[in-house]
Design a protein around this motif. Structure first.
Motif, PDB file in Angstrom:
ATOM      1  N   VAL A 188     -32.878 -25.408 -87.526  1.00 45.41           N
ATOM      2  CA  VAL A 188     -31.722 -24.756 -86.907  1.00 45.41           C
ATOM      3  C   VAL A 188     -32.141 -24.016 -85.649  1.00 45.41           C
ATOM      4  O   VAL A 188     -31.470 -24.071 -84.613  1.00 45.41           O
ATOM      5  N   TRP A 189     -33.273 -23.325 -85.727  1.00 42.16           N
ATOM      6  CA  TRP A 189     -33.777 -22.599 -84.554  1.00 42.16           C
ATOM      7  C   TRP A 189     -34.115 -23.556 -83.417  1.00 42.16           C
ATOM      8  O   TRP A 189     -33.798 -23.284 -82.246  1.00 42.16           O
ATOM      9  N   SER A 190     -34.734 -24.690 -83.741  1.00 42.24           N
ATOM     10  CA  SER A 190     -35.110 -25.640 -82.682  1.00 42.24           C
ATOM     11  C   SER A 190     -33.879 -26.252 -82.021  1.00 42.24           C
ATOM     12  O   SER A 190     -33.853 -26.453 -80.801  1.00 42.24           O
ATOM     13  N   ARG A 191     -32.846 -26.533 -82.807  1.00 42.75           N
ATOM     14  CA  ARG A 191     -31.619 -27.088 -82.225  1.00 42.75           C
ATOM     15  C   ARG A 191     -30.941 -26.057 -81.341  1.00 42.75           C
ATOM     16  O   ARG A 191     -30.414 -26.396 -80.269  1.00 42.75           O
ATOM     17  N   ARG A 192     -30.980 -24.798 -81.742  1.00 42.12           N
ATOM     18  CA  ARG A 192     -30.379 -23.757 -80.922  1.00 42.12           C
ATOM     19  C   ARG A 192     -31.136 -23.595 -79.616  1.00 42.12           C
ATOM     20  O   ARG A 192     -30.517 -23.444 -78.550  1.00 42.12           O
TER      21      ARG A 192
END
Length: 281
Positions: free
Chosen positions: A272-276
């Motif tokens: 989720v952090w990488s997509r954000r």
């Protein structure tokens, strides 16, 4: 006419209520009920007894081996699977379609057959095991190295098939633009390609890790199953069940469930952090 119904987009699938009911019913039957039964049995045993069973040296060694080998195999598949997927997408060469089809072989091959084949290949008198033992003194079968090889075999397709469609969507012009701006190949890979592939890589890594943690059939043949040395946790659960030690089996299963859930939760949070971060960039 209901105004809320008018706002819903048309769909060839049944209505929301029916679709949600079928989905939740299947999810409950396949996933929630078995896990609920395991949690209920664990509650009957009690936290103190569960911890005492998990803390046994044989159980601890089996759990550490299972998750350590699964992590090593998943990390290897992460790197090698990315390289293989990139080659299959970006290059044309004789036999490419054959290699592409062979990637799916672990999906179709029974795990017991894979275990027997790997054991015959890497045994001390096998086609690869004998030269490795004679020339390098490296024993593969009946060691942790053999477990790694079996887990790499069953987990590689998860990374390749997850990353491959994403690579196909990346236009080659993006890499060409990066090169014209003076970026080296390593910089292009690190700053341009990998950020776009990171969510898919993490998904493939999580799938390969989950498969490796619970793998049984292909490992028991090549592992040797020595208690405290090459005995994996799924095998120990089967042994406890054969001994009618159901509480001991539940304790090991609860430990595997908790550790697996924690690892997958961590991977999903990173995803989720990488997509954000990718969206903000």
């Amino acid at each position: 006419m209901n105004p809320l119904r008018a706002l819903r987009p048309s769909s060839p699938l049944p209505g929301w209520g029916l679709a949600a009911g079928i989905t939740l019913s299947m999810l409950s039957l396949v996933v929630l009920l078995p896990i609920g039964a395991l949690l209920l049995r664990a509650a009957q045993v009690g936290p103190a007894d569960l911890w005492a069973m998990i803390a046994r040296p044989r159980t601890t060694a089996a759990l550490l081996l299972s998750f350590r080998a699964a992590l090593v195999a998943a990390l290897f598949n992460l790197v090698f699977g990315l390289a293989l997927a990139w080659v299959l997408v970006r290059y044309r060469f004789p036999g490419r379609r054959l290699i592409d089809a062979a990637v799916d072989l672990p999906f179709a091959l029974p795990t017991a057959v894979a275990g027997i084949a790997l054991t015959a290949l890497y045994a001390p008198n096998g086609a690869l095991g004998a030269p490795l033992l004679q020339w390098f003194g490296l024993r593969v079968a009946y060691t942790e190295i053999g477990i790694w090889i079996a887990l790499v075999f069953v987990g590689l397709p998860f990374v390749v098939r997850t990353v491959q469609p994403v690579i196909q969507e990346i236009e080659t012009e993006i890499e060409e633009v990066s090169a014209t701006l003076g970026a080296s190949r390593l910089t292009t890979l690190r700053r341009v390609v990998l950020p776009m592939l990171l969510p898919a890589l993490l998904t493939g890594f999580a799938l390969a890790l989950a498969r490796a943690v619970g793998e049984y059939g292909s490992v028991i043949f090549i592992a040797g199953n020595l208690p405290g040395v090459t005995e994996i946790a799924p095998l120990l659960i089967v042994i406890r069940l054969e001994e009618f030690d159901y509480d001991g089996a539940v304790a090991i299963a609860m430990a595997m469930l908790a550790i697996s859930f924690a690892l997958l939760l961590l991977i999903n949070l990173i995803q989720v952090w990488s997509r954000r971060m990718t969206a903000e960039a």
